[in-house]
Design an enzyme around this catalytic site. Structure first.
Site, short mmCIF file in Angstrom:
data_model
loop_
_atom_site.label_atom_id
_atom_site.label_comp_id
_atom_site.label_asym_id
_atom_site.label_seq_id
_atom_site.Cartn_x
_atom_site.Cartn_y
_atom_site.Cartn_z
N HIS A 166 0.85 -1.17 -0.03
CA HIS A 166 0.06 0.07 -0.06
C HIS A 166 0.99 1.43 -0.05
O HIS A 166 1.99 1.16 0.23
CB HIS A 166 -0.92 -0.04 1.31
CG HIS A 166 0.10 0.24 2.61
ND1 HIS A 166 0.47 -0.94 3.13
CD2 HIS A 166 0.28 1.40 3.26
CE1 HIS A 166 1.46 -0.29 4.07
NE2 HIS A 166 1.14 0.89 4.08
N HIS A 212 5.93 6.87 -0.96
CA HIS A 212 6.49 5.88 -1.53
C HIS A 212 5.79 4.44 -1.33
O HIS A 212 4.91 4.64 -0.24
CB HIS A 212 8.00 5.65 -1.17
CG HIS A 212 7.98 5.45 0.48
ND1 HIS A 212 8.17 6.25 1.30
CD2 HIS A 212 8.11 4.15 1.17
CE1 HIS A 212 8.30 5.79 2.59
NE2 HIS A 212 8.19 4.52 2.43
O1 3AM Z 1 4.92 0.47 4.50
P1 3AM Z 1 5.72 2.00 5.04
O2 3AM Z 1 6.96 1.83 5.14
O3 3AM Z 1 5.22 2.99 4.10
O4 3AM Z 1 7.01 2.24 8.00
C1 3AM Z 1 5.63 2.04 8.66
C2 3AM Z 1 4.76 1.84 7.38
O5 3AM Z 1 4.94 2.50 6.27
C3 3AM Z 1 4.95 3.11 9.01
O6 3AM Z 1 3.64 3.17 9.18
C4 3AM Z 1 3.18 2.15 8.21
C5 3AM Z 1 2.57 0.84 8.47
O7 3AM Z 1 3.06 0.25 9.77
N1 3AM Z 1 5.58 3.16 10.37
C6 3AM Z 1 5.61 2.64 11.46
N2 3AM Z 1 5.93 3.05 12.33
C7 3AM Z 1 6.16 4.52 12.37
C8 3AM Z 1 6.51 5.73 12.88
N3 3AM Z 1 6.88 5.48 14.29
C9 3AM Z 1 5.76 4.62 10.84
N4 3AM Z 1 6.11 5.69 10.21
C10 3AM Z 1 6.13 6.91 11.01
N5 3AM Z 1 6.81 6.68 12.30
#
Ligand code: 3AM
Length: 190
Positions: free
Chosen positions: A43, A125
């Site tokens: 996603h 991204h």
């Molecule tokens: O799939 P992506 O990497 O775009 O990286 C985590 C993931 O994004 C992000 O939230 C999405 C679902 O888990 N994520 C997890 N912890 C995070 C945090 N503390 C975070 N993004 C920002 N701050």
């Protein structure tokens, strides 16, 4: 009270996802120490919200704004950070004022509920994989060189373009093997 881990995101058009998975094959075959995102979990993350109890989750769900629809184009692969190391391998999102406006609208709507604004700029991204943690000391990131080399050779393929007419509030349950995402709410764009 039960806590949930929440974030907002955009589901990919099936065709774009299929093209990405096809183009990803040689990278997966590079044998690098990667944890590849399960197909169901692919996603585009908008705002990461974090932990919330039931009541707060309901408030958040009710506050999520309906911004304007926009066209989204996914193009090319890349990774963070630069160099030979690899933390996140992703499909790229073309610069998009509509997407940026949706992200800003979500931040504006959630700030009064105590959801902190992102300190870092929004770099949209689609995460396709993450590099596994490597043993410390001396082991510079050589296992990812196969991926880095393929990236240098890869073109900037257009994976898909579609009109985004909704986004989602997801809850994420982390397990040792993988995260499980469920859709708590779908928000229509106008
Ligand atoms: O799939 P992506 O990497 O775009 O990286 C985590 C993931 O994004 C992000 O939230 C999405 C679902 O888990 N994520 C997890 N912890 C995070 C945090 N503390 C975070 N993004 C920002 N701050």
């Amino acid at each position: 009270m039960k806590e949930m881990r929440l974030f907002t995101g955009i589901a990919l058009a099936e065709e774009a996802k299929a093209r990405i998975l096809e183009a990803l094959r040689p990278f997966r075959r590079a044998g690098a120490p990667m944890r590849w995102t399960e197909e169901d979990n692919i996603h585009l993350t908008l705002k990461f919200i974090g932990e919330a109890g039931e009541t707060q989750a309901q408030r958040i769900a009710a506050a999520l704004p309906a911004a304007a629809r926009f066209r989204l184009r996914l193009r090319g692969f890349g990774k963070f950070p630069a160099g030979d190391a690899l933390r996140v391998f992703w499909a790229g999102v073309e610069e998009n004022p509509g997407l940026a406006a949706l992200f800003a609208a979500i931040e504006d709507a959630l700030e009064p509920l105590g959801v902190a604004r992102e300190e870092r700029p929004f770099h949209p991204h689609v995460t396709l994989g993450r590099g596994k943690a490597l043993p410390p000391r001396g082991q510079d990131a050589w296992p990812f060189k196969g991926i880095a080399a393929r990236l240098r050779d890869a073109g900037e393929t257009l994976f898909g373009e579609w009109e985004v007419d909704r986004y989602r509030l997801y809850s994420s349950r982390l397990t040792r093997e993988r995260p499980f995402y469920s859709v708590l709410k779908e928000i229509a764009l106008v």
